[in-house]
Scaffold this active site. Sequence first.
Site, PDB file in Angstrom:
ATOM      1  N   ILE A   1       0.831  -1.201   0.000  1.00 37.74           N
ATOM      2  CA  ILE A   1       0.000   0.000   0.000  1.00 37.74           C
ATOM      3  C   ILE A   1       0.871   1.259   0.000  1.00 37.74           C
ATOM      4  O   ILE A   1       2.000   1.232   0.484  1.00 37.74           O
ATOM      5  CB  ILE A   1      -0.954  -0.011   1.227  1.00 37.74           C
ATOM      6  CG1 ILE A   1      -1.912   1.184   1.207  1.00 37.74           C
ATOM      7  CG2 ILE A   1      -0.187  -0.107   2.536  1.00 37.74           C
ATOM      8  CD1 ILE A   1      -3.037   1.098   2.249  1.00 37.74           C
ATOM      9  N   CYS A   2       0.328   2.335  -0.544  1.00 34.66           N
ATOM     10  CA  CYS A   2       0.925   3.660  -0.564  1.00 34.66           C
ATOM     11  C   CYS A   2       2.166   3.673  -1.455  1.00 34.66           C
ATOM     12  O   CYS A   2       2.084   3.389  -2.633  1.00 34.66           O
ATOM     13  CB  CYS A   2       1.222   4.130   0.857  1.00 34.66           C
ATOM     14  SG  CYS A   2       1.638   5.887   0.974  1.00 34.66           S
ATOM     15  N   ALA A   3       3.338   3.971  -0.908  1.00 37.24           N
ATOM     16  CA  ALA A   3       4.564   3.970  -1.700  1.00 37.24           C
ATOM     17  C   ALA A   3       5.117   2.560  -1.885  1.00 37.24           C
ATOM     18  O   ALA A   3       5.906   2.322  -2.799  1.00 37.24           O
ATOM     19  CB  ALA A   3       5.614   4.849  -1.025  1.00 37.24           C
TER      20      ALA A   3
END
Length: 193
Positions: free
Chosen positions: A110-112
């Site tokens: 998730i995210c970066a």
Amino acid sequence: MFKQASDARVAVFVAPGLEEIEGLTVVDLLFRAGIPCDTVAITLERTVTSSHEVTIVCDRSVTEPGFSFDNYDMLVLPGGIPGTPNLRACEPLCSALAEFSAAGRPLAAICAAPSILAELGLLEGRRATSNPGFQHVLAEHGAELLADEPVVVDGNLITSQGAGTAMLFGLEIVRHFLGDEAVERVRAGVVLR
């Protein structure tokens, strides 16, 4: 009280500087669903400080004698800065991610953190998403980018955009192991409409 509903076991990897919502939301939802989960530090110490200076005491460390990635049915990467670069610098973890991918075993990021999978060549030809600031990394490494989707599931791979999508991300992990009925039960329990 934890009521086990699955024999599967999930590892959520905790690096210094992680986005704690993205890691701990997954842990919370798996607990509610009855899926065993360990928080795993990538450091020598089990105590890790998040990007917002929240201290997390992990269940395990990758550096402990007898630790094996193969004891887990899914590896989960929370994002955050500098959490994501710290995960990327953990060679044993990156090797395990490649081995899981080659064997068709489940991965979630998730995210970066999906950028780690992209840089390792694990997203080529796969549908995926990430934090908007890292979507170019996925595209540059051959992912089929679904830029506007909060969560993307492509077979054994789950990716998501960030802290605001962490609950949906965690629910897709629950769905992977226990199906729609468990997701609806957990959604109701946390009053996610």
